[in-house]
Scaffold this active site. Structure first.
Site, PDB file in Angstrom:
ATOM      1  N   ASN A   1     -10.281  -1.484  -0.066  1.00 53.82           N
ATOM      2  CA  ASN A   1     -11.365  -0.923   0.559  1.00 53.82           C
ATOM      3  C   ASN A   1     -11.422   0.773   0.252  1.00 53.82           C
ATOM      4  O   ASN A   1     -12.327   1.304   0.297  1.00 53.82           O
ATOM      5  CB  ASN A   1     -11.676  -1.075   2.187  1.00 53.82           C
ATOM      6  CG  ASN A   1     -10.509  -0.573   2.773  1.00 53.82           C
ATOM      7  OD1 ASN A   1      -9.416  -1.031   2.608  1.00 53.82           O
ATOM      8  ND2 ASN A   1     -10.783   0.271   3.787  1.00 53.82           N
ATOM      9  N   HIS A   2     -10.355   1.331   0.027  1.00 58.16           N
ATOM     10  CA  HIS A   2     -10.224   2.832  -0.413  1.00 58.16           C
ATOM     11  C   HIS A   2     -10.464   3.229  -1.599  1.00 58.16           C
ATOM     12  O   HIS A   2     -10.278   4.129  -2.220  1.00 58.16           O
ATOM     13  CB  HIS A   2      -8.834   3.576  -0.032  1.00 58.16           C
ATOM     14  CG  HIS A   2      -8.802   3.676   1.778  1.00 58.16           C
ATOM     15  ND1 HIS A   2      -9.608   4.528   2.359  1.00 58.16           N
ATOM     16  CD2 HIS A   2      -8.305   2.886   2.662  1.00 58.16           C
ATOM     17  CE1 HIS A   2      -9.220   4.439   3.725  1.00 58.16           C
ATOM     18  NE2 HIS A   2      -8.550   3.511   3.941  1.00 58.16           N
TER      19      HIS A   2
ATOM     20  N   HIS B   1      -6.473  -8.222   0.193  1.00 56.80           N
ATOM     21  CA  HIS B   1      -6.603  -7.086   1.175  1.00 56.80           C
ATOM     22  C   HIS B   1      -7.592  -7.449   2.221  1.00 56.80           C
ATOM     23  O   HIS B   1      -8.715  -7.232   2.272  1.00 56.80           O
ATOM     24  CB  HIS B   1      -7.111  -5.976   0.173  1.00 56.80           C
ATOM     25  CG  HIS B   1      -7.122  -4.526   0.592  1.00 56.80           C
ATOM     26  ND1 HIS B   1      -5.866  -3.885   0.726  1.00 56.80           N
ATOM     27  CD2 HIS B   1      -7.814  -3.735   1.338  1.00 56.80           C
ATOM     28  CE1 HIS B   1      -5.819  -2.791   1.348  1.00 56.80           C
ATOM     29  NE2 HIS B   1      -7.101  -2.698   1.612  1.00 56.80           N
TER      30      HIS B   1
ATOM     31  N   HIS C   1      -3.264  -3.999   3.413  1.00 51.54           N
ATOM     32  CA  HIS C   1      -4.351  -3.628   4.483  1.00 51.54           C
ATOM     33  C   HIS C   1      -4.054  -3.000   5.822  1.00 51.54           C
ATOM     34  O   HIS C   1      -4.450  -2.264   6.220  1.00 51.54           O
ATOM     35  CB  HIS C   1      -5.775  -4.302   4.561  1.00 51.54           C
ATOM     36  CG  HIS C   1      -6.781  -3.572   4.933  1.00 51.54           C
ATOM     37  ND1 HIS C   1      -7.498  -2.317   4.929  1.00 51.54           N
ATOM     38  CD2 HIS C   1      -7.417  -3.838   6.243  1.00 51.54           C
ATOM     39  CE1 HIS C   1      -8.105  -2.157   5.698  1.00 51.54           C
ATOM     40  NE2 HIS C   1      -8.344  -2.982   6.540  1.00 51.54           N
TER      41      HIS C   1
ATOM     42  N   ASP D   1       0.953  -1.030   0.055  1.00 50.74           N
ATOM     43  CA  ASP D   1       0.047   0.129   0.063  1.00 50.74           C
ATOM     44  C   ASP D   1       0.823   1.195   0.048  1.00 50.74           C
ATOM     45  O   ASP D   1       1.154   1.732   0.994  1.00 50.74           O
ATOM     46  CB  ASP D   1      -0.742   0.139   1.293  1.00 50.74           C
ATOM     47  CG  ASP D   1      -1.636  -1.254   1.563  1.00 50.74           C
ATOM     48  OD1 ASP D   1      -1.064  -2.268   1.374  1.00 50.74           O
ATOM     49  OD2 ASP D   1      -2.774  -1.082   1.600  1.00 50.74           O
TER      50      ASP D   1
ATOM     51  N   GLU E   1      -4.060   1.742  -3.225  1.00 53.30           N
ATOM     52  CA  GLU E   1      -5.356   2.273  -2.673  1.00 53.30           C
ATOM     53  C   GLU E   1      -5.250   3.500  -1.644  1.00 53.30           C
ATOM     54  O   GLU E   1      -6.052   4.154  -1.527  1.00 53.30           O
ATOM     55  CB  GLU E   1      -5.961   1.164  -1.737  1.00 53.30           C
ATOM     56  CG  GLU E   1      -5.628   0.908  -0.389  1.00 53.30           C
ATOM     57  CD  GLU E   1      -6.532   0.313   0.516  1.00 53.30           C
ATOM     58  OE1 GLU E   1      -7.591   0.340   0.257  1.00 53.30           O
ATOM     59  OE2 GLU E   1      -5.927   0.132   1.964  1.00 53.30           O
ATOM     60  N   ASN E   2      -3.902   3.721  -1.382  1.00 53.47           N
ATOM     61  CA  ASN E   2      -3.858   4.891  -0.318  1.00 53.47           C
ATOM     62  C   ASN E   2      -2.892   5.783  -1.038  1.00 53.47           C
ATOM     63  O   ASN E   2      -2.367   6.893  -0.212  1.00 53.47           O
ATOM     64  CB  ASN E   2      -2.995   4.448   0.903  1.00 53.47           C
ATOM     65  CG  ASN E   2      -3.981   3.349   1.500  1.00 53.47           C
ATOM     66  OD1 ASN E   2      -3.392   2.277   2.010  1.00 53.47           O
ATOM     67  ND2 ASN E   2      -5.185   3.654   2.179  1.00 53.47           N
TER      68      ASN E   2
HETATM   69 FE   FE2 Z   1      -3.958   0.373   2.719  1.00 50.36          FE
HETATM   70 FE   FE2 Z   2      -7.113  -1.012   3.169  1.00 50.02          FE
END
Ligand code: FE2
Ligand code: FE2
Ligand code: FE2
Ligand code: FE2
Ligand code: FE2
Ligand code: FE2
Ligand code: FE2
Ligand code: FE2
Lengths: 265, 265, 265, 265
Positions: free
Chosen positions: C67-68, C157, C182, C8, C39-40
């Site tokens: 999830n992001h 994730h 994650h 990430d 994702e981040n």
């Molecule tokens: Fe993340």
């Molecule tokens: Fe995440």
């Protein structure tokens, strides 16, 4: 046509109060179809074949369940003792339909009343604050494509009010009733939605109301106060049968009225 | 003595329906003490000082809140604009008492009605399926040692029925009323427990019932169906004021009766 | 054949440290396939098209998310700007494959390296302590029936170690690698399982380690200490690139070795 | 001074691998203080007095636990068999300090090594994705006001990386070490924080790594795949002892170095 749905029967106190009331309710209200949620009928944890038979003897056509369905392992054998297309009692005990494919038992029962009226009963489980299962919304879409009956009753066994209310709107006009179980407290929001679907967030427990949702209150309080494990036992005090009576059109499957029942000693 | 507790006012539809009904309920029922849960009064998310003033203008003596209390940051300044021993309006907006020590605002308000009747209002938040906070059971034990008033009203803002019912039994005979908020669906279990404490698991939302717990139903359905983020907007349809009317003894603080209200247009 | 998976990427500090190291790692270690979890990458919350392009420019073949993924809405348009059978960059940004059918984007990318080596990258999301999604175990069974490539990399994730370890065993011998993301903390359990699948519970974040999982530590501490909302900002201090280097057989898809990298300034 | 912390001993395989390695690690590394997390030592679920004695016989000075502490009820009697100011073995089994006041046992042990070195061991439990307990951050503030020793070891038994990392920063410079347990997977982020506190998000399980966090992998997979209950049994394969070795200054309590150990057969 009239449907009586009796909420989570809890332990011996719950079974006793249902036995006390259900016959006269069926008779006096002219009930055609009786559905009982039995997930807590055996001491609060699951249901045995003997108790299922007892509830069928009282007039139930279909028994629904929920997250406690596997607490008594002998119920699995019972459910599997007849083929999928059977109409015998073991086939009329259902578990949530959105459990993963391959799970023992079935999530839907389609039957016919003596007067020829076809009906279907679906059991579903929520996902918010509960275990992961298949999407209950999509599962309903799929089921409704295969079900022939116009009269369709859905027991939505779920925790969060948001998920229950949302499913009610989602199915409004597509099924006869969406009634919630699992929280063991009857809600006062029973009504017929604009599309003709009877709705209540939770029908409430049929069991001992001098308790914490069925369990001896001192035992639950100890759990909350100490965080320590301890045996949970079904309470006995203040038993009440919680139920919803639904009047609907047998031809269209649309609901006319709902009435909440909470019958004590 | 009569207490009127109005459940989570949701958005402009909620404020409007409360405005429409509350004056005549107060007058016709001879209400002495009015408490309103305002956590969703500002568009569903929190409460502003202006909206708090509006609710006080309608007759509220105390406003309670819950997990949405900090959604509008200006409410913090409002709550902090007067000292702890003040009896002015900003001091009569309270937040859950079991938030960690040092949190802005206060969790209890003790006041006196024009007729000299002393009372206390406590706001608490549950922990099951919610954020971690101090133990609400132990917090109540501590608070009850310091409170002088006999008439004590508790708004228990919580999700799980088990935790709410358990707190009701825990406080039975020790406070006048334990009434739940947060799930936005009124429960049908209002009653007076054996020790004299009025109890209801959830008083329900005062807001638009053509919605999913206040929010436009299409937006919530999209969230459930897709898992994707999206703006939540307060619904407008079918507004109802949900409230509980409690009759109690001003000297002993014990409750006599409870009555559920759900008033639409 | 060698695969480099970069965990990430968090904010500008994460992007900078990846930019600093990735070219020499690719060159010195003879990396054939580069996969980055993005994702981040945009300030800790999601990824923009511009940042995706930046990561492709650094040599990424595929970007995974989690999830992001929807935090920056413009990424949806980007993912949808090319058809499903495209091999252009927007098609090589994937989201968890077990999101409900109909979700924008795709959960799998199958491609071919310049040397003719076919590969597939799958992104999955866990369900324990996370949002409800389709069953990741069953989803993998279904995907593996359609995928042609022998070299298959899975970015799982997920939050709970139990679910991640379980999926590793479930897929052992069926895919080349199952690597978790994650939690933003690298785990020390990277290894090749007996069936030939490379496994690591979490590869860790590529971002500022003087932080709480990427966010300025004072802001997160305030959240834990007060329970009050507040803006989260990406930290800058002590950036490190966390990655897993996997050596595998391009013909059979079985892994030989894994090596953890954690490269700071 | 050297501290050896051994992660969650899981079942007989975990006890056996610890027995195989701990003596030579203590001898070769010159370990002064030995702390073992024993919450899963009895078949994966709790710890018995006999197993506690066995671990003390291996050289442990203090045994920490976690959410499984009450799985074997006889441990409660054992912990309560000596007074609070005792230094006997039962007093050196501790449970999370932020359990509610009045819980059996103690959350802190302060002792003195044969060489006169004073030390304290604290056990804490997280709240994110776990049961509600008292605030671990505030609890630490309170405990640090009463503890005399400069060498202070904290076993933070928690699920979420965010909460663990946050507590590490919160205590940096105030304690000798903050080491996580509970997830059963060792993390690769062991280091000394700038203020001189040794930190690792999770030390990992001392047990069978051919398993899902200690349990037979087929049993856990069945649970994930079917959602149905089933007995969990401790696995045996690939046992490893996971530990963290910390070097610190006995006078100031500040840590110099950390070293991860993962010792198999
Ligand atoms: Fe993340
Ligand atoms: Fe995440
Ligand atoms: Fe139930
Ligand atoms: Fe249930
Ligand atoms: Fe609310
Ligand atoms: Fe709320
Ligand atoms: Fe453990
Ligand atoms: Fe644990």
């Amino acid at each position: 046509m009239r449907i009586l749905f009796v909420g989570d029967v809890f332990g011996s106190a719950g079974r006793r109060i249902v036995r006390e009331h259900i016959a006269h309710v069926i008779a006096e209200r002219g009930v055609d179809l009786v559905i009982i949620n039995a997930e807590n009928a055996a001491g609060g944890f699951g249901c045995t074949p003997a108790i299922a038979e007892e509830l069928f003897d009282l007039g139930a056509h279909v028994l629904t369940t929920g997250n406690h369905v596997w607490d008594k392992r002998e119920l699995i054998e019972y459910m599997q003792s007849v083929p999928e297309d059977s109409h015998e009692r073991p086939r009329r005990v259902i578990r949530p339909a959105n459990y993963v494919s391959g799970t023992p038992g079935h999530g839907v029962y389609e039957g016919t009343l003596p007067n020829g009226q076809a009906y279907a009963v679906i059991n579903l489980q929520g996902r918010v604050f509960m275990a992961s299962n298949d999407d209950p919304f999509r599962k309903m879409d799929a089921l409704l494509e295969t079900i022939q009956a116009k009269v369709i009753f859905v027991d939505f066994h779920a925790e969060a009010t948001s998920e229950k209310v949302a499913l009610g709107w989602y199915l409004d006009g597509r099924v006869t009733a969406v009634v919630g179980t699992h929280t063991h407290v009857p809600t006062a929001d029973n009504r017929v939605l604009p599309g003709g679907t009877a709705y209540q967030t939770d029908v409430g427990m049929s069991g001992p109301y001098e308790s914490v949702i069925g369990v001896e209150k001192e035992l639950v309080l100890q759990r909350f106060l100490t965080g320590m494990p301890g045996k949970f036992e079904a309470a006995k005090g203040d038993p009440r049968m919680a139920a919803l009576l639904i009047e609907c059109d047998g031809v269209t499957g649309r609901a006319y009225t709902t009435q909440r029942l909470l019958l004590g000693e």
